[in-house]
Design a protein around this motif. Structure first.
Motif, short mmCIF file in Angstrom:
data_model
loop_
_atom_site.label_atom_id
_atom_site.label_comp_id
_atom_site.label_asym_id
_atom_site.label_seq_id
_atom_site.Cartn_x
_atom_site.Cartn_y
_atom_site.Cartn_z
N LEU A 205 18.16 35.68 -1.71
CA LEU A 205 18.46 36.69 -2.21
C LEU A 205 18.86 37.88 -1.33
N VAL A 206 19.98 38.08 -2.34
CA VAL A 206 20.99 39.38 -0.89
C VAL A 206 21.20 40.77 -1.37
N CYS A 207 20.83 41.05 -1.06
CA CYS A 207 20.34 42.87 -1.56
C CYS A 207 21.46 44.06 -1.23
N ILE A 208 22.73 44.64 -0.90
CA ILE A 208 23.50 45.25 -0.35
C ILE A 208 23.63 46.30 -1.49
N GLU A 209 22.96 47.18 -1.11
CA GLU A 209 22.83 48.69 -2.19
C GLU A 209 24.01 49.71 -0.79
N VAL A 210 24.93 50.48 -1.91
CA VAL A 210 25.87 50.97 -1.18
C VAL A 210 26.01 52.30 -2.11
N PRO A 211 26.60 53.22 -1.82
CA PRO A 211 26.99 54.07 -2.59
C PRO A 211 27.97 54.05 -3.41
N TRP A 212 28.61 54.37 -4.35
CA TRP A 212 29.87 53.69 -5.35
C TRP A 212 30.59 55.14 -5.46
N ALA A 213 32.27 54.08 -5.00
CA ALA A 213 33.10 55.35 -5.06
C ALA A 213 33.57 55.80 -6.21
N GLN A 214 33.11 55.11 -7.49
CA GLN A 214 33.42 55.77 -8.84
C GLN A 214 32.28 56.86 -8.61
N ASN A 288 34.53 48.70 -16.39
CA ASN A 288 33.61 49.55 -16.12
C ASN A 288 34.49 50.30 -15.17
N GLU A 289 34.35 49.77 -13.74
CA GLU A 289 34.72 50.36 -12.68
C GLU A 289 36.71 50.55 -12.67
N THR A 290 36.71 51.78 -12.44
CA THR A 290 37.97 52.61 -13.01
C THR A 290 38.64 52.91 -11.74
N VAL A 291 37.93 53.17 -10.66
CA VAL A 291 38.96 53.55 -9.48
C VAL A 291 40.58 53.03 -9.11
N CYS A 292 41.38 54.18 -8.50
CA CYS A 292 42.21 53.97 -8.82
C CYS A 292 43.08 54.95 -7.77
N GLU A 293 44.14 54.83 -7.40
CA GLU A 293 44.11 55.72 -6.44
C GLU A 293 44.42 56.92 -6.56
N TYR A 294 44.89 57.36 -7.84
CA TYR A 294 44.95 59.11 -7.94
C TYR A 294 43.40 59.26 -8.67
N SER A 295 42.72 58.56 -8.70
CA SER A 295 41.00 58.95 -8.97
C SER A 295 40.85 59.54 -7.16
N TRP A 296 41.06 59.18 -6.16
CA TRP A 296 41.32 60.08 -5.05
C TRP A 296 42.15 61.08 -5.05
N ASN A 297 43.27 60.76 -5.16
CA ASN A 297 44.30 62.82 -5.56
C ASN A 297 43.17 63.49 -6.26
N ASP A 298 42.48 62.80 -7.50
CA ASP A 298 41.63 64.21 -8.27
C ASP A 298 39.95 65.07 -7.78
N LEU A 299 39.98 63.49 -6.28
CA LEU A 299 38.28 64.02 -4.89
C LEU A 299 39.50 64.84 -4.53
N ASP A 300 40.92 65.13 -4.20
CA ASP A 300 40.71 65.96 -3.01
C ASP A 300 41.46 67.68 -3.90
N GLN A 301 41.61 67.46 -4.83
CA GLN A 301 41.79 68.39 -5.63
C GLN A 301 40.34 69.35 -5.91
N LYS A 302 39.00 68.53 -6.35
CA LYS A 302 38.65 69.04 -6.39
C LYS A 302 37.84 69.08 -5.13
N ARG A 303 37.22 68.85 -3.86
CA ARG A 303 37.96 69.17 -2.63
C ARG A 303 38.34 70.86 -2.26
#
Ligand code: TMP
Ligand code: ZN
Length: 418
Positions: A205-214, A288-303
């Protein structure tokens, strides 16, 4: 010191960037710049006042329109980042509880108490599992971190040869290969996956734990963008990566650690049992994963919003002659303080428990790191919670600070005062 990323590391999309002769019409075939933090210091490069800093590099996020993976535009040489590594896994209750949950989830998947950890850091997790009767081994590139008494190889997974160190295992094939918060630090994902064959069999069993961009985007956690985090993981990217390998996503779990992480469990395609028992969570999370290019623009605005608010708040408090410090010299702390342009005039010091960070400056600033006791010794008026992923635990632990009138400034997910 670093090289440019040319193609998406998951799906291969992208025309190489060339310094000259870029044709306008080629732009659609390139990874797209979605967030740019400018030239920034390496976030874990804590050095003493007079020591040379390892350097600065561009910190820009590119987005892959084919598979949704966001990734840094440059790859800093891992020898510089990891051979002498300041980060150690927090000896916190939050992490202990997480390890407990992990163990439960692995046993739930039928793991037979043998585990190999990729990027095992100082061996905190391996020690925890060994105390619970597991047979363990691991690999980590940090030569300065000694996982005392544990069978750990010093090296890079996927680059250095892994000969499993001799111990009491009768069969050296680990039932679990675990990679916690290391996959997104790796440049060559194809080599990472290919190397699994060196020690796995079709039952592993290979288990990969990662921060999720969403989660990162929802939390507004732009401070998790630093040179070590080469990729901002999506399941769609993982699906693209695995397409031409003999591994598939078997199950996906969602954990609250580090502001939101996914545990992606992989199974071997040649194991017929698992082919038929793919867990429903994989399709559910993908849907349910909705990450797209515009999500990154949102993050930039929040920043931009958060940086301005925090700068104004700190400026106002300084005017009122309030003393402000920060708590937790995490890599996130380096990013946040540098984005805000704070110096020791605004933030007197940062406290941290990690011996390797003490009495050094936060990279890119003149702000010193001091021991945790400084908070109650000095009793500043405000403490910026830069280790916000441990907020609940830290606030409970530092009750004296609160009782004496101290206030917490928590930056994520929204700037708030406690
Ligand atoms: P991390 O979020 O990348 O694990 O980093 C958290 C940092 O905060 C790490 O340098 C250890 C530090 N820390 C403290 O100083 N005190 C604490 O109580 C906790 C939980 C972490
Ligand atoms: Zn891609």
């Amino acid at each position: 010191m670093y090289h440019l990323l040319t193609r998406c590391r998951a799906c291969g999309f992208g025309k190489p960037v060339v310094a000259e002769g870029i044709k306008r019409e080629d732009n659609d075939e390139r990874l797209k710049s979605v967030l740019n933090l400018g030239v920034q210091p390496l976030a874990n490069n804590f050095v003493k006042e007079n020591e040379m800093h390892s350097g600065y590099a561009p910190l820009e996020v590119l987005y892959c329109p084919r598979c949704t993976l966001a990734q840094l535009s440059v790859v800093v040489d891992p020898e510089i980042l990891y051979r002498n590594y300041a980060y150690v896994t927090s000896p916190s209750e939050t992490m202990r509880e997480h390890f407990q949950r992990l163990e439960h989830d692995l046993i739930d998947e039928g793991a037979s108490m043998t585990l190999f950890e990729i990027g095992c850091n100082d061996g905190r997790l391996l020690r925890f599992f060994r105390e619970h009767g597991w047979v363990v081994g691991g690999i980590d590139p940090a030569a300065n971190l000694k996982a005392e008494g544990l069978p750990v190889i010093t090296g890079f997974w996927g680059k250095d040869k892994v000969c499993l160190p001799a111990n009491s295992w009768s069969d050296w094939t680990p039932s679990v290969i675990l990679a916690r918060h290391v996959f997104c630090h790796v440049d060559d994902w194809h080599k990472f996956i290919a190397a699994l064959d060196d020690i796995a069999n079709i039952d592993t069993l290979v288990c990969i734990e990662v921060p999720w961009a969403q989660d990162t985007i929802q939390m507004g956690a732009f401070d998790t963008i630093y040179h070590e985090h080469l990729s901002y993981f999506t399941l769609h990217a993982m699906q693209a990566l695995l397409a031409d390998t003999h591994w598939h996503m078997h199950k996906v779990l969602h954990y609250p650690v580090h502001g939101g992480a996914l545990m992606v469990m992989l199974r071997h395609n040649q194991n017929g049992v698992w082919q038929q028992q793919r867990h429903v969570s994989v399709d559910e999370f993908l849907a349910n994963e909705t990450v797209c290019e515009y999500s990154w623009n949102d993050l930039d605005q929040k920043r931009r919003g958060l940086v301005i608010k925090l700068q104004e708040l700190v400026k106002d408090l300084c005017w009122k002659r309030k003393r402000i410090v920060a708590y937790g010299a995490s890599a996130k702390c380096t990013v946040l303080l540098n984005q805000c342009g704070f110096t020791r005039r605004e933030i007197a010091f940062v406290t941290d428990t990690t011996p390797g960070k003490l009495y050094r400056n936060v990279p890119g600033t003149d702000i010193p790191v001091v021991d945790e006791g400084a908070l109650t010794r000095e009793l500043p008026d405000y403490a910026l919670m830069t280790a916000w992923n441990y907020s609940a635990e830290i606030v409970a632990k530092e009750q004296v600070f609160k009782d004496k009138g101290g206030k917490w400034i928590v930056p994520m997910p929204e700037l708030r005062m406690l």
